[in-house]
Design a protein around this motif. Structure first.
Motif, short mmCIF file in Angstrom:
data_model
loop_
_atom_site.label_atom_id
_atom_site.label_comp_id
_atom_site.label_asym_id
_atom_site.label_seq_id
_atom_site.Cartn_x
_atom_site.Cartn_y
_atom_site.Cartn_z
N GLN A 301 0.84 -1.36 -0.05
CA GLN A 301 -0.21 -0.09 0.16
C GLN A 301 0.82 0.75 -0.03
OE1 GLN A 301 -2.80 0.72 3.03
NE2 GLN A 301 -4.47 1.33 1.61
N LEU A 302 2.02 0.86 1.01
CA LEU A 302 3.13 2.55 0.72
C LEU A 302 3.27 2.69 -0.99
CD1 LEU A 302 4.42 2.11 4.65
CD2 LEU A 302 3.28 4.00 3.25
N ILE A 303 3.95 1.45 -1.50
CA ILE A 303 4.09 1.57 -2.66
C ILE A 303 3.48 2.27 -3.95
CG2 ILE A 303 5.55 0.24 -4.55
CD1 ILE A 303 6.56 -1.73 -2.94
N LYS A 304 2.24 1.72 -3.51
CA LYS A 304 1.40 2.22 -4.24
C LYS A 304 0.41 3.69 -3.85
CE LYS A 304 -4.04 1.53 -4.55
NZ LYS A 304 -4.97 1.10 -4.16
N PHE A 305 1.25 4.43 -2.66
CA PHE A 305 1.09 5.62 -2.63
C PHE A 305 2.59 6.34 -2.30
CE2 PHE A 305 -2.20 5.61 1.19
CZ PHE A 305 -3.31 5.70 -0.11
N ARG A 306 3.34 5.54 -3.75
CA ARG A 306 4.47 6.50 -3.94
C ARG A 306 5.42 6.52 -3.26
NH1 ARG A 306 3.09 9.24 -10.00
NH2 ARG A 306 5.28 8.89 -10.28
N LEU A 307 5.63 5.72 -2.53
CA LEU A 307 6.37 6.13 -1.37
C LEU A 307 7.69 5.01 -1.46
CD1 LEU A 307 3.87 6.71 1.48
CD2 LEU A 307 5.68 8.57 1.06
N GLY A 308 7.82 4.01 -2.06
CA GLY A 308 8.69 3.06 -2.16
C GLY A 308 10.09 3.39 -1.66
N HIS A 309 10.23 4.89 -2.78
CA HIS A 309 11.53 5.05 -2.46
C HIS A 309 12.39 5.38 -1.28
CE1 HIS A 309 8.92 8.86 -2.49
NE2 HIS A 309 9.95 9.47 -1.82
N LEU A 310 11.09 5.53 -0.07
CA LEU A 310 11.75 5.80 1.03
C LEU A 310 12.14 4.70 2.39
CD1 LEU A 310 8.75 7.24 2.63
CD2 LEU A 310 10.83 8.33 1.76
N THR A 311 13.45 4.75 2.82
CA THR A 311 13.73 3.18 3.68
C THR A 311 12.91 3.31 5.23
OG1 THR A 311 15.68 4.99 4.77
CG2 THR A 311 15.84 3.84 2.81
N LEU A 312 13.06 2.34 6.22
CA LEU A 312 12.20 2.32 6.87
C LEU A 312 12.93 3.83 8.30
CD1 LEU A 312 11.42 -1.37 7.62
CD2 LEU A 312 10.11 0.61 7.42
N TYR A 313 14.79 3.86 7.72
CA TYR A 313 14.82 4.27 8.81
C TYR A 313 15.16 6.37 8.72
CZ TYR A 313 17.08 0.94 12.09
OH TYR A 313 17.48 -0.22 11.95
N ARG A 314 14.40 6.39 7.42
CA ARG A 314 14.10 7.77 7.13
C ARG A 314 13.65 8.75 7.73
NH1 ARG A 314 14.07 10.79 1.41
NH2 ARG A 314 14.06 12.21 2.22
N GLU A 315 14.21 9.61 8.67
CA GLU A 315 13.26 10.08 9.37
C GLU A 315 11.96 11.32 9.07
OE1 GLU A 315 16.37 12.49 11.46
OE2 GLU A 315 17.36 11.06 11.79
N MET A 316 11.33 10.75 10.00
CA MET A 316 10.03 11.68 9.42
C MET A 316 10.05 13.90 9.07
SD MET A 316 7.63 9.51 9.69
CE MET A 316 5.94 10.72 9.06
N SER A 317 11.27 13.66 9.94
CA SER A 317 10.91 15.58 9.95
C SER A 317 11.94 15.40 8.13
CB SER A 317 12.51 16.06 10.90
OG SER A 317 13.19 15.08 10.71
N SER A 318 12.44 14.74 7.71
CA SER A 318 13.67 14.82 6.36
C SER A 318 12.38 15.02 5.14
CB SER A 318 14.48 13.90 6.34
OG SER A 318 13.78 12.70 6.27
N LEU A 319 11.04 14.27 5.61
CA LEU A 319 10.18 14.03 3.80
C LEU A 319 9.08 15.60 3.70
CD1 LEU A 319 8.28 10.72 5.88
CD2 LEU A 319 10.76 10.74 3.90
N SER A 320 9.22 14.76 2.89
CA SER A 320 7.84 16.14 1.76
C SER A 320 6.62 16.69 2.19
CB SER A 320 8.45 16.37 0.41
OG SER A 320 7.54 15.22 0.35
#
Length: 764
Positions: A301-320
């Motif tokens: 579902q996350l990939i369907k939402f076009r989030l497949g490029h993120l890693t699990l350790y990616r900090e939320m504060s760095s997201l668009s």
């Protein structure tokens, strides 16, 4: 009940409106900024849905709230996804913790993980989580990295004295005096000739009750946190113990099909799904099979939402902003709850045109589960696919607050409202005279070796004295290029006189960053205080005859000083905590929300009390305070930007991201500048209708005509097609982005086969 029926809604500028909203449908509430749509959606529908539920289980029994409406029927448990609540700043909050995937992976490792030492005692799930004391790497405290000082880069000359080191870092005269008291005897000594213990103390400081003394590390950390580019000397270092895996020694010795949990945390979501797909199910326990099935479902579902490029350790504060909204939507969809009322705050904000349909489909899926989905939105695509549309208007503030349209999309096309005219081409956006001679290599700022996050070692030229748009999909590298590279290097150049990897800085007089970050979190922060007129207004009241007779200085006209209501401390309400982090507000019974003690309200200026002035809209205040030039000027700028509906005293924490940004812009424009400024804006059309966007375009055009330069990160097609030059990043997000895929005038982007934005520029 099949409908929500609201009678006599009158909070803020709503004019006793009556409204019937169908349930289990996708309902869009639209209107220009300040029309009252958020008051309706959040201050009435969400608040009353929440409060009625709490009353039904006995929590708010007997608590009377302010008089906001006559009657509401058919409301149920309500969930709000507000822009202000979706922004994250906690560095330990990552995609993996927010989605719960890391917790589920920890269960797998505790159940079926294989240790290198066969006789080792089995570990609990918490031992595989960097967020727990049991699981975190001790060296980096679960961060996976830390910042270290490259002393040889910071002090390359062996003869540089300690005093010269401090001077090169622009230490203030006050701190320099303190340092002289401590290290004065060493000031004329070369840093590299200092005794080792003194060197260590100068660099890393000493600690007194956990507080670090003033030192080079602290100076550089402060500069880094302020957004200055100090990465040449203050280097992010991957933790040598855990190699970025964040977890401790015990967890790193346990593997699941050749991988440790820290290695999974560093994979992209797409890579993680591929890894889990290859694991043979017959060798797993039934428990682990079930958990993997659950994790794979989440990942899909996350990939369907076009989030497949993120890693699990990616900090939320760095997201668009777009990435954050989609993660929150995923969490709500995953709950599979029905019969709820969801209120969303502009879920299309921060999305590229090509990403919008997937968001609309997700919102529809939430509706199809049996929920009522109410969306506050300006986006044409979302409006076109709504089951029911409500426009509040016709304008903002006292000119708004009524229902100007209610019905389906077909009826809206035929409606004659202010917004429908813009949406369906009856009124058009202003068109700028786009510069043809845009690119001159002499009149530009050039960035070299831009490689933050996923940027692919870019060299980018930004034309000056023009409006330059930065376009691209969510996560393609727009913020990395502008916020994390250009602005940091500009800040370093201004502070130190030079900066690595940037030329042409001397071609601008200065620069101003105008972001969507909140202006202030406290209730005492208001538009009046932020733009610098609040002290002047209080001084004005203290000069009135009644104030002089009572010996009242300006402090008596402050709601967090002598003038504050003694019962509520100047907040205007009593806060009742139901749990440690959940509270409701009740109007103060003594001041009834006026915030001031009685004596302060006896003094009047032109027949108005200090509370009356705070309750004025900016448009009203411009007229009322017209004879006070220093007060009226910044107010007029706000009014010209279409923000005359804001009140002087409303908490700045209640402003949307777009509103906060425009107030910041007004403050910058109110300063005495000599021209030739560079203004950098991050999605300023967030929260703006087409009517408001037209006002913003006129203002930005005025800046460029006045000899300034504008760089604007934006998805809005109406803004991009009015830019002189566009730089587009992509082709996708994350590690699939970070390249310049197209650049040039809007016409050149339309003709570019690589551009993902150009094809939309022709649609409007």
């Amino acid at each position: 009940m099949k409908e929500i029926k609201l009678h006599g809604a009158r909070i803020h500028n709503l004019k006793n409106i009556n409204l019937t909203i169908p349930k289990r449908q996708l309902v869009v509430i639209t209107g220009i900024s300040g029309s009252g749509k958020s008051s309706l959606a959040f201050d009435i529908l969400f608040e009353e849905g929440k409060n009625q539920y709490l009353r039904s289980i006995g929590i708010l029994a007997g608590l009377d709230n302010e008089d906001r409406f006559d009657e509401i029927e058919g409301i149920g448990p309500t969930v709000a996804v507000h822009q202000n609540t979706t922004r994250q700043s906690n560095p330990r909050s990552t995609v993996g913790t927010k989605t719960g995937i890391l917790n589920q992976l920890a269960l797998i490792y505790a159940s079926d993980g294989k240790a290198l030492d066969e006789y080792k005692k089995p570990l609990s799930p918490s031992s595989f989580l960097y967020t727990t004391a049991d699981g975190m790497c001790i060296s980096c405290k679960g961060r996976g990295s830390y910042y270290d000082i490259n002393l040889k880069q910071l002090i390359p000359d062996k003869l540089t004295t300690l005093l010269e080191v401090y001077e090169s870092l622009k230490v203030t005269s006050g701190f320099l005096r303190l340092l002289k008291n401590k290290y004065g005897m060493h000031f004329d000594t070369s840093f590299w000739e200092l005794p080792e213990d003194i060197q260590d103390e100068v660099v890393y400081g000493t600690y007194d009750n956990g507080k670090q003394s003033y030192c080079l590390e602290r100076i550089l950390r402060n500069a880094h946190e302020k957004g200055e580019d100090v990465e040449e000397v203050y280097v992010k270092t991957i933790c040598p113990d855990c190699r970025g895996e964040r977890v401790g020694d015990d967890a790193r010795e346990v593997f699941f099909y050749g991988k440790g949990i820290g290695q999974l945390g560093q994979m992209t979501l797409a890579e993680l799904l591929d890894y889990l797909d290859e694991i043979p199910g017959e060798e797993l326990s039934q428990f682990t099979k079930n958990v993997i099935k659950n994790v794979k479902q989440k990942l899909k579902q996350l990939i369907k939402f076009r989030l497949g490029h993120l890693t699990l350790y990616r900090e939320m504060s760095s997201l668009s902003g777009g990435e954050v909204q989609r993660i929150f939507l995923h969490l709500h969809l995953e709950s599979k709850l029905d019969s709820l009322i969801y209120v969303f705050d502009e879920p299309m904000a921060g999305l590229h045109p090509s990403e919008k349909q997937s968001m609309i489909e997700a919102v529809k899926e939430l509706r199809n589960l049996g929920n009522t989905v109410i969306v506050v939105e300006h986006d044409k695509e979302m409006i076109s696919q709504a089951d029911h549309i409500v426009e509040i208007g016709p304008k903002a503030g006292i000119e708004g607050g009524i229902v100007v349209y209610q019905g389906d999309y077909k009826g809206y096309v035929e409606a004659d409202t202010l917004l429908s005219k813009y949406l369906f081409g009856k009124r058009t956006m202003p068109e700028r005279k786009v510069r043809i001679d845009i690119f001159d290599n002499k009149d530009c700022i050039i960035l070299k070796h831009a490689n933050v996050h996923y940027l692919k070692d870019l060299t980018v030229s930004f034309p000056l004295h023009a409006m330059v748009g930065i376009a691209g999909l969510s996560g393609s590298g727009k913020s990395s290029l502008i916020e994390d590279t250009l602005l940091k290097r500009l800040a370093s150049a201004r502070k130190y006189g030079h900066a690595y990897g940037i030329t042409g800085v001397e071609r601008i007089s200065s620069f101003a960053k105008i972001s969507q970050e909140p202006i202030g979190k406290s209730a005492s922060s208001t538009p009046a205080s932020y733009i610098g007129i609040w002290d002047k207004i209080r001084e004005l009241f203290s000069k009135q005859e009644e104030a002089k007779l009572r010996n009242m200085d300006a402090g008596y006209f402050s709601f967090h000083s002598k003038g504050a209501c003694p019962d509520c401390g100047g907040s205007g309400y009593e806060r009742i905590f139901l749990t440690s982090d959940f509270s409701v507000d009740k109007l103060c019974p003594m001041c009834h929300g006026k915030r001031f003690q009685e004596e302060s309200l006896l003094v009047k200026y032109k027949g108005k009390t200090i509370t009356d002035v705070l309750e004025m809209s900016i448009s009203q205040a411009v007229f009322f305070l017209a004879d006070q030039a220093s007060i009226a000027k910044p107010l007029r700028i706000l009014e010209q930007m279409g923000m005359g509906y804001l009140t002087l005293g409303q908490p700045t924490s209640s402003l949307s991201g777009g509103e906060a940004q425009r107030v910041k812009l007004a403050k910058e424009l109110g300063k005495q500048r000599g021209g030739n400024m560079l203004y950098v804006l991050d999605e300023p059309t967030a929260g703006l209708s087409l009517y408001d966007t037209a006002l913003l375009l006129k203002l930005l055009d005025k800046l460029v005509i006045g000899g300034n330069s504008v760089i604007i990160i934006e998805h809005n097609i109406d803004v991009l097609k009015n830019c002189d030059y566009i730089i587009e990043l992509g082709p996708e997000g994350g590690d699939m982005g970070g390249e310049v895929i197209a650049k040039g005038t809007p016409k050149q982007l339309i003709a570019s086969p690589n551009s993902k934005t150009g094809r939309y520029l022709t649609c409007y």
